[in-house]
Design a protein around this motif. Structure first.
Motif, PDB file in Angstrom:
ATOM      1  N   SER A 166      52.737  68.888   6.927  1.00  0.00           N
ATOM      2  CA  SER A 166      52.594  67.434   7.055  1.00  0.00           C
ATOM      3  C   SER A 166      51.398  67.053   7.930  1.00  0.00           C
ATOM      4  O   SER A 166      50.909  65.930   7.862  1.00  0.00           O
ATOM      5  CB  SER A 166      53.872  66.825   7.628  1.00  0.00           C
ATOM      6  OG  SER A 166      54.136  67.377   8.904  1.00  0.00           O
ATOM      7  N   GLU A 167      50.901  67.994   8.732  1.00  0.00           N
ATOM      8  CA  GLU A 167      49.759  67.698   9.610  1.00  0.00           C
ATOM      9  C   GLU A 167      48.416  67.914   8.924  1.00  0.00           C
ATOM     10  O   GLU A 167      47.576  67.044   8.911  1.00  0.00           O
ATOM     11  CB  GLU A 167      49.821  68.565  10.875  1.00  0.00           C
ATOM     12  CG  GLU A 167      51.015  68.275  11.768  1.00  0.00           C
ATOM     13  CD  GLU A 167      51.006  66.858  12.313  1.00  0.00           C
ATOM     14  OE1 GLU A 167      49.941  66.392  12.776  1.00  0.00           O
ATOM     15  OE2 GLU A 167      52.059  66.208  12.273  1.00  0.00           O
ATOM     16  N   CYS A 168      48.233  69.115   8.326  1.00  0.00           N
ATOM     17  CA  CYS A 168      46.906  69.424   7.771  1.00  0.00           C
ATOM     18  C   CYS A 168      46.879  69.428   6.246  1.00  0.00           C
ATOM     19  O   CYS A 168      45.803  69.511   5.658  1.00  0.00           O
ATOM     20  CB  CYS A 168      46.408  70.766   8.308  1.00  0.00           C
ATOM     21  SG  CYS A 168      47.294  72.213   7.686  1.00  0.00           S
ATOM     22  N   GLY A 170      69.376  76.973  15.015  1.00  0.00           N
ATOM     23  CA  GLY A 170      70.144  76.380  13.925  1.00  0.00           C
ATOM     24  C   GLY A 170      69.384  75.383  13.067  1.00  0.00           C
ATOM     25  O   GLY A 170      69.856  74.983  12.015  1.00  0.00           O
ATOM     26  N   ALA A 171      68.191  74.981  13.501  1.00  0.00           N
ATOM     27  CA  ALA A 171      67.412  74.005  12.732  1.00  0.00           C
ATOM     28  C   ALA A 171      66.379  74.735  11.866  1.00  0.00           C
ATOM     29  O   ALA A 171      65.838  75.759  12.261  1.00  0.00           O
ATOM     30  CB  ALA A 171      66.687  73.050  13.678  1.00  0.00           C
ATOM     31  N   LEU A 172      66.127  74.199  10.686  1.00  0.00           N
ATOM     32  CA  LEU A 172      65.131  74.761   9.792  1.00  0.00           C
ATOM     33  C   LEU A 172      63.789  74.089  10.074  1.00  0.00           C
ATOM     34  O   LEU A 172      63.680  72.868  10.024  1.00  0.00           O
ATOM     35  CB  LEU A 172      65.549  74.527   8.335  1.00  0.00           C
ATOM     36  CG  LEU A 172      64.809  75.322   7.272  1.00  0.00           C
ATOM     37  CD1 LEU A 172      64.958  76.827   7.495  1.00  0.00           C
ATOM     38  CD2 LEU A 172      65.333  74.954   5.902  1.00  0.00           C
ATOM     39  N   LEU A 173      62.788  74.911  10.417  1.00  0.00           N
ATOM     40  CA  LEU A 173      61.458  74.391  10.756  1.00  0.00           C
ATOM     41  C   LEU A 173      60.422  74.884   9.771  1.00  0.00           C
ATOM     42  O   LEU A 173      60.515  75.995   9.258  1.00  0.00           O
ATOM     43  CB  LEU A 173      61.032  74.867  12.153  1.00  0.00           C
ATOM     44  CG  LEU A 173      61.869  74.431  13.337  1.00  0.00           C
ATOM     45  CD1 LEU A 173      61.323  75.062  14.609  1.00  0.00           C
ATOM     46  CD2 LEU A 173      61.875  72.924  13.464  1.00  0.00           C
ATOM     47  N   LEU A 174      59.429  74.065   9.532  1.00  0.00           N
ATOM     48  CA  LEU A 174      58.280  74.441   8.725  1.00  0.00           C
ATOM     49  C   LEU A 174      57.149  74.714   9.714  1.00  0.00           C
ATOM     50  O   LEU A 174      56.741  73.818  10.447  1.00  0.00           O
ATOM     51  CB  LEU A 174      57.913  73.285   7.785  1.00  0.00           C
ATOM     52  CG  LEU A 174      56.902  73.581   6.693  1.00  0.00           C
ATOM     53  CD1 LEU A 174      57.462  74.605   5.712  1.00  0.00           C
ATOM     54  CD2 LEU A 174      56.553  72.307   5.946  1.00  0.00           C
ATOM     55  N   ARG A 175      56.685  75.974   9.767  1.00  0.00           N
ATOM     56  CA  ARG A 175      55.609  76.340  10.694  1.00  0.00           C
ATOM     57  C   ARG A 175      54.349  76.609   9.897  1.00  0.00           C
ATOM     58  O   ARG A 175      54.347  77.405   8.964  1.00  0.00           O
ATOM     59  CB  ARG A 175      55.968  77.577  11.512  1.00  0.00           C
ATOM     60  CG  ARG A 175      54.878  77.945  12.521  1.00  0.00           C
ATOM     61  CD  ARG A 175      55.253  79.119  13.391  1.00  0.00           C
ATOM     62  NE  ARG A 175      55.597  80.302  12.643  1.00  0.00           N
ATOM     63  CZ  ARG A 175      54.708  81.173  12.149  1.00  0.00           C
ATOM     64  NH1 ARG A 175      53.412  80.964  12.282  1.00  0.00           N
ATOM     65  NH2 ARG A 175      55.113  82.243  11.491  1.00  0.00           N
ATOM     66  N   CYS A 176      53.269  75.942  10.258  1.00  0.00           N
ATOM     67  CA  CYS A 176      51.996  76.083   9.554  1.00  0.00           C
ATOM     68  C   CYS A 176      51.160  77.174  10.212  1.00  0.00           C
ATOM     69  O   CYS A 176      50.911  77.132  11.417  1.00  0.00           O
ATOM     70  CB  CYS A 176      51.228  74.764   9.561  1.00  0.00           C
ATOM     71  SG  CYS A 176      49.673  74.873   8.644  1.00  0.00           S
ATOM     72  N   GLU A 177      50.738  78.141   9.403  1.00  0.00           N
ATOM     73  CA  GLU A 177      49.899  79.225   9.928  1.00  0.00           C
ATOM     74  C   GLU A 177      48.439  78.807  10.008  1.00  0.00           C
ATOM     75  O   GLU A 177      47.632  79.490  10.620  1.00  0.00           O
ATOM     76  CB  GLU A 177      50.059  80.466   9.059  1.00  0.00           C
ATOM     77  CG  GLU A 177      51.472  81.006   9.125  1.00  0.00           C
ATOM     78  CD  GLU A 177      51.670  82.254   8.282  1.00  0.00           C
ATOM     79  OE1 GLU A 177      50.935  82.435   7.277  1.00  0.00           O
ATOM     80  OE2 GLU A 177      52.559  83.033   8.629  1.00  0.00           O
ATOM     81  N   ALA A 178      48.083  77.700   9.377  1.00  0.00           N
ATOM     82  CA  ALA A 178      46.700  77.226   9.406  1.00  0.00           C
ATOM     83  C   ALA A 178      46.407  76.430  10.676  1.00  0.00           C
ATOM     84  O   ALA A 178      45.424  76.690  11.355  1.00  0.00           O
ATOM     85  CB  ALA A 178      46.401  76.377   8.184  1.00  0.00           C
ATOM     86  N   CYS A 179      47.293  75.468  11.002  1.00  0.00           N
ATOM     87  CA  CYS A 179      47.003  74.594  12.148  1.00  0.00           C
ATOM     88  C   CYS A 179      47.988  74.767  13.304  1.00  0.00           C
ATOM     89  O   CYS A 179      47.786  74.211  14.371  1.00  0.00           O
ATOM     90  CB  CYS A 179      46.963  73.127  11.702  1.00  0.00           C
ATOM     91  SG  CYS A 179      48.583  72.416  11.322  1.00  0.00           S
ATOM     92  N   ALA A 235      51.073  73.656  13.456  1.00  0.00           N
ATOM     93  CA  ALA A 235      52.059  72.576  13.555  1.00  0.00           C
ATOM     94  C   ALA A 235      53.453  73.095  13.175  1.00  0.00           C
ATOM     95  O   ALA A 235      53.592  74.012  12.381  1.00  0.00           O
ATOM     96  CB  ALA A 235      51.668  71.423  12.626  1.00  0.00           C
ATOM     97  N   ARG A 236      54.455  72.483  13.783  1.00  0.00           N
ATOM     98  CA  ARG A 236      55.845  72.793  13.447  1.00  0.00           C
ATOM     99  C   ARG A 236      56.566  71.480  13.209  1.00  0.00           C
ATOM    100  O   ARG A 236      56.417  70.547  13.976  1.00  0.00           O
ATOM    101  CB  ARG A 236      56.511  73.546  14.595  1.00  0.00           C
ATOM    102  CG  ARG A 236      55.931  74.928  14.783  1.00  0.00           C
ATOM    103  CD  ARG A 236      56.210  75.507  16.130  1.00  0.00           C
ATOM    104  NE  ARG A 236      57.589  75.332  16.539  1.00  0.00           N
ATOM    105  CZ  ARG A 236      58.334  76.279  17.057  1.00  0.00           C
ATOM    106  NH1 ARG A 236      57.841  77.462  17.251  1.00  0.00           N
ATOM    107  NH2 ARG A 236      59.571  76.053  17.424  1.00  0.00           N
TER     108      ARG A 236
END
Length: 134
Positions: free
Chosen positions: A103-105, A117-126, A128-129
Motif C-alpha cells: 500500500s506504500e510503494c 496473531g495478526a496477519l501483516l503484509l511486509r514489503c521487501e522493497a520499501c 513498510a508493514r
C-alpha cells in the motif's frame, strides 16, 4: 560511525528490486464448467505467481464468490456453482490489492507474516508493514 559510512552500508544491504509494477501480471484464470462446479485449471500457477499459499487464496475466493470449494489432487480449484473467468479474475484482483501489492510503494515484493496473531503484509522493497484482514 560517520554518516557516509552508514549510508554506504544501508545502500549495500538494500535488496535489488526492479522498480516497476508492470512486471507483475496475474495469469488469466482458465476455467471450465463441470456439472455444477467451476474448475479453475491454472489455480496452482496463479498461486505461484502471487507467491501465496493455495489455501489462503482458495479461502479468499470462497468468501468473495460466496461459495464452497476445494483444491483437488491435481492442484485445480473446484468451486461449487457457475463462475466465469471474468468473475474469478475480478476476485483475484481484489486479492492482489489486499494481500500482494504494498500500500506504500505499490510493488508486489511482499510477504505475509503473522505477528502476535495478526496477519501483516511486509514489503521487501520499501520495508513498510501493514495489517491485513484474515
Amino acid at each position: 560511525m560517520e554518516y557516509d559510512e552508514m549510508l554506504d552500508r544501508a545502500i549495500e544491504e538494500t535488496p535489488e528490486i526492479d522498480g516497476t509494477s508492470e512486471r507483475f501480471e496475474v495469469p488469466d484464470p482458465e476455467v471450465r464448467q463441470e456439472g455444477n462446479a467451476t474448475v479453475y485449471e491454472n489455480f496452482q500457477a496463479t498461486c505461484s505467481r502471487l507467491g501465496r499459499e493455495d489455501d489462503h487464496v482458495m479461502k479468499f475466493l470462497q468468501n468473495d464468490l460466496g461459495t464452497s470449494g476445494h483444491i483437488d489432487e491435481s492442484g485445480r480449484a473446484r468451486l461449487t456453482g457457475e463462475f466465469g473467468a471474468d468473475r474469478i479474475a475480478a476476485a483475484l484482483d481484489e486479492y492482489v490489492e489486499e494481500f500482494v501489492i504494498c500500500s506504500e510503494c505499490g510493488l508486489p515484493d511482499t510477504k505475509l507474516e503473522r505477528e502476535q496473531g495478526a496477519l501483516l503484509l511486509r514489503c521487501e522493497a520499501c520495508g513498510a508493514r501493514s495489517a491485513t484482514s484474515e
